[in-house]
Design a protein around this motif. Sequence first.
Motif, PDB file in Angstrom:
ATOM      1  N   GLY A 116       0.789  -1.220   0.000  1.00  0.00           N
ATOM      2  CA  GLY A 116       0.000   0.000   0.000  1.00  0.00           C
ATOM      3  C   GLY A 116       0.817   1.264   0.000  1.00  0.00           C
ATOM      4  O   GLY A 116       2.042   1.266   0.011  1.00  0.00           O
ATOM      5  N   LYS A 117       0.085   2.369  -0.011  1.00  0.00           N
ATOM      6  CA  LYS A 117       0.680   3.703  -0.029  1.00  0.00           C
ATOM      7  C   LYS A 117       0.256   4.508   1.205  1.00  0.00           C
ATOM      8  O   LYS A 117       1.006   5.321   1.714  1.00  0.00           O
ATOM      9  N   LYS A 118      -0.985   4.251   1.683  1.00  0.00           N
ATOM     10  CA  LYS A 118      -1.538   5.000   2.819  1.00  0.00           C
ATOM     11  C   LYS A 118      -1.935   4.026   3.911  1.00  0.00           C
ATOM     12  O   LYS A 118      -2.236   2.868   3.647  1.00  0.00           O
ATOM     13  N   ILE A 119      -1.979   4.532   5.122  1.00  0.00           N
ATOM     14  CA  ILE A 119      -2.367   3.702   6.257  1.00  0.00           C
ATOM     15  C   ILE A 119      -3.325   4.482   7.158  1.00  0.00           C
ATOM     16  O   ILE A 119      -3.182   5.690   7.324  1.00  0.00           O
ATOM     17  N   VAL A 147      -5.117  -1.725  11.584  1.00  0.00           N
ATOM     18  CA  VAL A 147      -4.917  -0.716  10.536  1.00  0.00           C
ATOM     19  C   VAL A 147      -5.654  -1.112   9.258  1.00  0.00           C
ATOM     20  O   VAL A 147      -6.019  -2.265   9.071  1.00  0.00           O
ATOM     21  N   ILE A 148      -5.836  -0.125   8.384  1.00  0.00           N
ATOM     22  CA  ILE A 148      -6.287  -0.343   7.014  1.00  0.00           C
ATOM     23  C   ILE A 148      -5.192   0.217   6.134  1.00  0.00           C
ATOM     24  O   ILE A 148      -4.748   1.349   6.318  1.00  0.00           O
ATOM     25  N   ILE A 149      -4.754  -0.601   5.173  1.00  0.00           N
ATOM     26  CA  ILE A 149      -3.717  -0.180   4.238  1.00  0.00           C
ATOM     27  C   ILE A 149      -4.378  -0.009   2.879  1.00  0.00           C
ATOM     28  O   ILE A 149      -5.114  -0.883   2.425  1.00  0.00           O
ATOM     29  N   GLU A 150      -4.101   1.132   2.235  1.00  0.00           N
ATOM     30  CA  GLU A 150      -4.753   1.475   0.969  1.00  0.00           C
ATOM     31  C   GLU A 150      -3.681   1.711  -0.094  1.00  0.00           C
ATOM     32  O   GLU A 150      -2.633   2.268   0.180  1.00  0.00           O
ATOM     33  N   ASN A 151      -3.997   1.287  -1.340  1.00  0.00           N
ATOM     34  CA  ASN A 151      -3.037   1.528  -2.426  1.00  0.00           C
ATOM     35  C   ASN A 151      -3.090   2.998  -2.856  1.00  0.00           C
ATOM     36  O   ASN A 151      -3.921   3.770  -2.378  1.00  0.00           O
TER      37      ASN A 151
END
Length: 183
Positions: A116-119, A147-151
Motif C-alpha cells: 500500500g501507499k496510505k495507512i 490498521v487499514i492499508i490502501e493503495n
Amino acid sequence: MGLETVVKDIMDTAEADVSKIKAETDSEVLQIIEEAKDNAKRILGESLAKAEDDIKKMRQQEISSANLEVKRTLLNARKEILEEVYNSAFGTVSSLSEAKNKELLSAIITKNEAQGKKIFSNAKSEKLVRELSSLEYAGNIDCAGGVIIENEEGNIRLDYTYDVILKSVNERSLKQTSDILFG
C-alpha cells in the motif's frame, strides 16, 4: 255342533297362526336387537380405537412441539453464550496493553505495508502507527485497533482492523468454539 266345531277349528288355527307369527316376530325382534347390540359394540369399539389413535397422535404432536421448543430455547441460549464469548473477546482485543498492541501492529504493518501507499488507524494507535510504518498516515478510523492499508489509487483497501480480524476468526472457528463450550 258342526258350526261350533268349524268356528273352533278356525279359531284354533287362527290362534296357532297368531302364536306362530308372534313367535316369529319375537325371534326377529330378538335378532334385530342382537344385531343392533353387535353394531353398537362394533361402533363403540371403532370409536374408542379412533379416539385412542387421535389421543396418541395429539400426544405425539405435543411431545414433538415441546421437543422443538426445547431445542429452540437451547439454541437461543447457546447463541447468546457465543455472543457473550465474542463480546468478551472483542472487549479483550479493544483493551490490549500498549506493548501487546505494539507487537500486533508491528507484525501486521511489517507483513503488509509493501502492498500500500496510505495507512489508517484508530486515534488511540495513531502515534504508534506513525512510528511503525513508513506509509503516509491517511487518518483515523472507527475501530477497536489495527490498521487499514490502501493503495495509491485508493481502490484497494486491506482491512487489518482487529474488528475484522476477530469477526473473521469468529466465523471460521464458530463450530470449534461451540464444540468446546457445549461438547
